[in-house]
Design an enzyme around this catalytic site. Structure first.
Site, mmCIF file in Angstrom:
data_model
loop_
_atom_site.group_PDB
_atom_site.id
_atom_site.type_symbol
_atom_site.label_atom_id
_atom_site.label_comp_id
_atom_site.label_asym_id
_atom_site.label_seq_id
_atom_site.Cartn_x
_atom_site.Cartn_y
_atom_site.Cartn_z
ATOM 1 N N ASP A 145 -16.235 5.172 30.548
ATOM 2 C CA ASP A 145 -16.199 4.961 31.995
ATOM 3 C C ASP A 145 -14.764 4.702 32.414
ATOM 4 O OD1 ASP A 145 -18.938 5.201 32.029
ATOM 5 O OD2 ASP A 145 -19.323 3.170 32.767
ATOM 6 N N ASP B 246 -26.051 -1.394 30.689
ATOM 7 C CA ASP B 246 -24.802 -0.983 30.060
ATOM 8 C C ASP B 246 -24.246 -2.072 29.154
ATOM 9 O OD1 ASP B 246 -24.621 1.559 31.092
ATOM 10 O OD2 ASP B 246 -23.236 1.029 32.710
#
Length: 135
Positions: A84, A113
């Site tokens: 990310d 996550d």
């Protein structure tokens, strides 16, 4: 025609919409009872709260993108292995994330996550150095 499972397609569409900055399209893929968990951060519950946070990442000097390295599904459970990126002005902070998504009736009901704070710190330092040096 794609051989990908519908749940994988939904998760890919979700990330694609976030990256393009069309947050409302991403939000449409969320179940009203969505639960968003991030390592050591408060759990966010409900579509409206998650939408507010996602919209906060869609500003002129703030953004999000991701490189999906691996994605796999077993029915309505999708596992992701990705990098990310949070974009803060000229700084691009990259960090490794594994995610678990659970879908119900084609919508994401759980987004869980996991990441390392140390990896986020490293990504921040690398991003700042690259922004300063132009590399």
């Amino acid at each position: 025609m794609s051989d990908e499972q519908p749940a994988v397609i939904t998760v890919r569409e979700f990330f694609g919409a976030l990256e393009l900055g069309v947050v409302d399209e991403a939000v449409e893929l969320l179940d009203p009872a969505i639960v968003w968990k991030n390592t050591s951060l408060p759990t966010v519950r409900g579509k409206n709260r998650v939408a507010k946070l996602l919209r906060g990442l869609n500003r002129p000097k703030l953004g999000f993108s991701a490189d999906m390295h691996h994605i796999a599904a077993d029915g309505d459970i999708v596992l992701t292995d990705r990098t990310d990126y949070l974009h803060v002005g000229p700084v691009r902070i990259g960090f490794w994330v594994t995610g678990t998504f659970e879908l119900r009736d084609g919508r994401i009901v759980l987004w869980d996550d996991h990441f390392s704070k140390g990896n986020v710190l490293r990504g921040t330092l690398v991003g700042v150095v690259k922004a300063i040096t132009g590399r």
